[in-house]
Design an enzyme around this catalytic site. Structure first.
Site, PDB file in Angstrom:
ATOM      1  N   HIS A  16      18.504   2.119 138.200  1.00 24.91           N
ATOM      2  CA  HIS A  16      18.379   3.586 138.306  1.00 24.91           C
ATOM      3  C   HIS A  16      18.517   4.221 136.916  1.00 24.91           C
ATOM      4  O   HIS A  16      17.765   5.129 136.554  1.00 24.91           O
ATOM      5  CB  HIS A  16      19.489   4.165 139.192  1.00 24.91           C
ATOM      6  CG  HIS A  16      19.449   3.738 140.630  1.00 24.91           C
ATOM      7  ND1 HIS A  16      20.525   3.174 141.265  1.00 24.91           N
ATOM      8  CD2 HIS A  16      18.467   3.824 141.558  1.00 24.91           C
ATOM      9  CE1 HIS A  16      20.208   2.934 142.526  1.00 24.91           C
ATOM     10  NE2 HIS A  16      18.966   3.310 142.725  1.00 24.91           N
ATOM     11  N   LYS A  40      24.301   8.146 157.324  1.00 26.71           N
ATOM     12  CA  LYS A  40      24.683   6.890 156.666  1.00 26.71           C
ATOM     13  C   LYS A  40      26.170   6.872 156.393  1.00 26.71           C
ATOM     14  O   LYS A  40      26.752   7.909 156.056  1.00 26.71           O
ATOM     15  CB  LYS A  40      23.951   6.764 155.319  1.00 26.71           C
ATOM     16  CG  LYS A  40      22.580   6.148 155.415  1.00 26.71           C
ATOM     17  CD  LYS A  40      22.093   5.752 154.015  1.00 26.71           C
ATOM     18  CE  LYS A  40      20.662   5.253 154.031  1.00 26.71           C
ATOM     19  NZ  LYS A  40      20.136   5.050 152.671  1.00 26.71           N
ATOM     20  N   ARG A  89       9.569  -1.081 142.493  1.00 24.18           N
ATOM     21  CA  ARG A  89       9.950  -2.437 142.089  1.00 24.18           C
ATOM     22  C   ARG A  89       8.967  -3.472 142.594  1.00 24.18           C
ATOM     23  O   ARG A  89       8.741  -4.487 141.964  1.00 24.18           O
ATOM     24  CB  ARG A  89      11.352  -2.779 142.638  1.00 24.18           C
ATOM     25  CG  ARG A  89      12.478  -2.097 141.917  1.00 24.18           C
ATOM     26  CD  ARG A  89      13.739  -2.101 142.733  1.00 24.18           C
ATOM     27  NE  ARG A  89      13.563  -1.255 143.907  1.00 24.18           N
ATOM     28  CZ  ARG A  89      14.562  -0.851 144.687  1.00 24.18           C
ATOM     29  NH1 ARG A  89      15.788  -1.247 144.439  1.00 24.18           N
ATOM     30  NH2 ARG A  89      14.316  -0.075 145.722  1.00 24.18           N
ATOM     31  N   SER A 127      21.015  -1.191 144.913  1.00 24.79           N
ATOM     32  CA  SER A 127      22.414  -0.918 145.248  1.00 24.79           C
ATOM     33  C   SER A 127      22.905  -1.933 146.292  1.00 24.79           C
ATOM     34  O   SER A 127      24.049  -2.397 146.234  1.00 24.79           O
ATOM     35  CB  SER A 127      22.562   0.491 145.822  1.00 24.79           C
ATOM     36  OG  SER A 127      22.122   1.451 144.910  1.00 24.79           O
TER      37      SER A 127
HETATM   38  N1  LIG Z   1      15.770  -1.493 139.693  1.00 24.45           N
HETATM   39  C1  LIG Z   1      15.003  -0.431 139.907  1.00 24.45           C
HETATM   40  N2  LIG Z   1      13.897  -0.203 139.163  1.00 24.45           N
HETATM   41  C2  LIG Z   1      13.098   0.863 139.415  1.00 24.45           C
HETATM   42  N3  LIG Z   1      13.303   1.750 140.390  1.00 24.45           N
HETATM   43  C3  LIG Z   1      14.394   1.574 141.158  1.00 24.45           C
HETATM   44  C4  LIG Z   1      15.295   0.488 140.953  1.00 24.45           C
HETATM   45  N4  LIG Z   1      16.294   0.584 141.886  1.00 24.45           N
HETATM   46  C5  LIG Z   1      16.011   1.661 142.624  1.00 24.45           C
HETATM   47  N5  LIG Z   1      14.881   2.264 142.204  1.00 24.45           N
HETATM   48  C6  LIG Z   1      14.246   3.453 142.745  1.00 24.45           C
HETATM   49  O1  LIG Z   1      15.205   4.507 142.771  1.00 24.45           O
HETATM   50  C7  LIG Z   1      14.981   5.354 143.894  1.00 24.45           C
HETATM   51  C8  LIG Z   1      16.268   5.517 144.672  1.00 24.45           C
HETATM   52  O2  LIG Z   1      16.523   4.306 145.281  1.00 24.45           O
HETATM   53  P1  LIG Z   1      17.794   3.931 146.151  1.00 24.45           P
HETATM   54  O3  LIG Z   1      18.867   4.947 145.976  1.00 24.45           O
HETATM   55  O4  LIG Z   1      17.305   3.578 147.530  1.00 24.45           O
HETATM   56  O5  LIG Z   1      18.284   2.639 145.408  1.00 24.45           O
HETATM   57  P2  LIG Z   1      18.277   1.170 145.903  1.00 24.45           P
HETATM   58  O6  LIG Z   1      18.763   0.388 144.731  1.00 24.45           O
HETATM   59  O7  LIG Z   1      16.938   0.832 146.503  1.00 24.45           O
HETATM   60  O8  LIG Z   1      19.410   1.217 147.008  1.00 24.45           O
HETATM   61  P3  LIG Z   1      19.441   0.585 148.478  1.00 24.45           P
HETATM   62  O9  LIG Z   1      19.622  -0.880 148.289  1.00 24.45           O
HETATM   63  O10 LIG Z   1      20.614   1.280 149.100  1.00 24.45           O
HETATM   64  O11 LIG Z   1      18.119   0.954 149.146  1.00 24.45           O
HETATM   65  C9  LIG Z   1      13.809   4.735 144.654  1.00 24.45           C
HETATM   66  O12 LIG Z   1      12.617   5.353 144.241  1.00 24.45           O
HETATM   67  C10 LIG Z   1      13.811   3.291 144.195  1.00 24.45           C
HETATM   68  O13 LIG Z   1      12.526   2.712 144.282  1.00 24.45           O
HETATM   69  C1  LIG Z   2      16.690  10.770 149.795  1.00 28.22           C
HETATM   70  C2  LIG Z   2      15.341  10.099 149.932  1.00 28.22           C
HETATM   71  C3  LIG Z   2      14.517  10.461 148.732  1.00 28.22           C
HETATM   72  C4  LIG Z   2      15.477   8.585 150.030  1.00 28.22           C
HETATM   73  O1  LIG Z   2      16.234   8.086 148.977  1.00 28.22           O
HETATM   74  P1  LIG Z   2      16.724   6.565 148.914  1.00 28.22           P
HETATM   75  O2  LIG Z   2      15.514   5.707 148.796  1.00 28.22           O
HETATM   76  O3  LIG Z   2      17.563   6.507 147.696  1.00 28.22           O
HETATM   77  O4  LIG Z   2      17.568   6.295 150.127  1.00 28.22           O
HETATM   78  C5  LIG Z   2      14.611  10.540 151.227  1.00 28.22           C
HETATM   79  O5  LIG Z   2      15.272  10.007 152.348  1.00 28.22           O
HETATM   80  C6  LIG Z   2      14.568  12.052 151.369  1.00 28.22           C
HETATM   81  O6  LIG Z   2      13.832  12.718 150.677  1.00 28.22           O
HETATM   82  N1  LIG Z   2      15.402  12.582 152.297  1.00 28.22           N
HETATM   83  C7  LIG Z   2      15.548  13.996 152.545  1.00 28.22           C
HETATM   84  C8  LIG Z   2      14.800  14.410 153.798  1.00 28.22           C
HETATM   85  C9  LIG Z   2      13.335  14.594 153.485  1.00 28.22           C
HETATM   86  O7  LIG Z   2      12.957  15.344 152.605  1.00 28.22           O
HETATM   87  N2  LIG Z   2      12.460  13.904 154.247  1.00 28.22           N
HETATM   88  C10 LIG Z   2      11.047  13.997 154.084  1.00 28.22           C
HETATM   89  C11 LIG Z   2      10.507  12.996 153.079  1.00 28.22           C
HETATM   90  S1  LIG Z   2      10.501  11.368 153.734  1.00 28.22           S
HETATM   91 MG   LIG Z   3      16.353   1.755 148.386  1.00 28.74          MG
END
Ligand SMILES: Nc1ncnc2c1ncn2[C@@H]1O[C@H](COP(=O)(O)OP(=O)(O)OP(=O)(O)O)[C@@H](O)[C@H]1O
Ligand SMILES: CC(C)(COP(=O)(O)O)[C@@H](O)C(=O)NCCC(=O)NCCS
Ligand SMILES: [Mg+2]
Length: 183
Positions: A16, A40, A89, A127
């Site tokens: 991130h 969640k 990713r 994460s």
């Molecule tokens: N290592 C990474 N490289 C590029 N983009 C990332 C990376 N990790 C997460 N993202 C992007 O960051 C955004 C937020 O992702 P999110 O908070 O779901 O993180 P996550 O690491 O995928 O967590 P989880 O495992 O809970 O889904 C998404 O667009 C995701 O594709």
């Molecule tokens: C927060 C997120 C970007 C997802 O993020 P995540 O991939 O980190 O869990 C998505 O769930 C979101 O935009 N939620 C808010 C509700 C919403 O706008 N929904 C319509 C788009 S799917």
């Molecule tokens: Mg994710």
């Protein structure tokens, strides 16, 4: 141009942070926005995540950290942002992210989703992966900033990794203490 980087960030990882750093070079301002999601049960509360992200981004002057609830596009409009920043990713991300981008486009034609490809070294990182490694006693020091590693080790009741990446020693699973459900 102002970009919102919305997400769960439970917790924020080096993947991130790489995206935030690169986004901060492309946009005038990047707002990292943590979704308050009542559906969640996260490991860290929203307040803990805000504190963790703020500490991790303090060297980036044009990065702001905030939380929101409701629709992301509504929050973006409220913050006068034109872009939603997201990361890709793998193909699995692409499917979910494209659907989300199209959904958001039906809600607001003014807001564009911009994707940044992951940096090679973080293409495996999420994460969930971080939490899984820590839960079973492995080292996450190479995956998150040091202050967040400490927070995570504390959650799983150990202060330092019990199993380093090259060790073959087996340790028992550790007890987790997830955050209370958000109000
Ligand atoms: N290592 C990474 N490289 C590029 N983009 C990332 C990376 N990790 C997460 N993202 C992007 O960051 C955004 C937020 O992702 P999110 O908070 O779901 O993180 P996550 O690491 O995928 O967590 P989880 O495992 O809970 O889904 C998404 O667009 C995701 O594709
Ligand atoms: C927060 C997120 C970007 C997802 O993020 P995540 O991939 O980190 O869990 C998505 O769930 C979101 O935009 N939620 C808010 C509700 C919403 O706008 N929904 C319509 C788009 S799917
Ligand atoms: Mg994710």
């Amino acid at each position: 141009m102002i970009a919102i980087y919305p997400g769960s960030f439970d917790p924020i990882t080096l993947g991130h942070l790489d995206l935030i750093q690169r986004g901060s070079r492309l946009f005038e301002r990047v707002i990292v926005a943590v979704l308050r999601n009542p559906n969640k049960v996260p490991l860290f509360s929203v307040q803990q995540r805000l504190d963790q992200i703020r500490l991790s981004c303090q060297h980036l002057p044009n990065v702001e950290v905030d939380s929101f609830d409701g629709l992301t596009v509504n929050y973006a409009q409220m913050r006068h942002a034109q872009v939603l920043l997201r990361g890709l990713r793998a193909v699995s991300d692409f499917e979910v992210e494209l659907q989300m981008a199209h959904t958001n486009k039906t809600l607001s034609t003014q807001i564009e989703t911009v994707f940044l490809a992951t940096s090679n070294e973080y293409s495996f990182l999420s994460s969930s992966v971080v939490k899984e490694i820590a839960r079973f006693g492995g080292s996450i020091d190479h995956l998150v900033p040091p202050h967040i590693a400490l927070d995570i080790y504390q959650c799983y009741n150990h202060k330092s990794p019990m199993l380093n990446p090259i060790s073959t020693e087996v340790t028992p699973p550790l007890k987790s203490t997830p955050a209370q459900r958000e109000p």
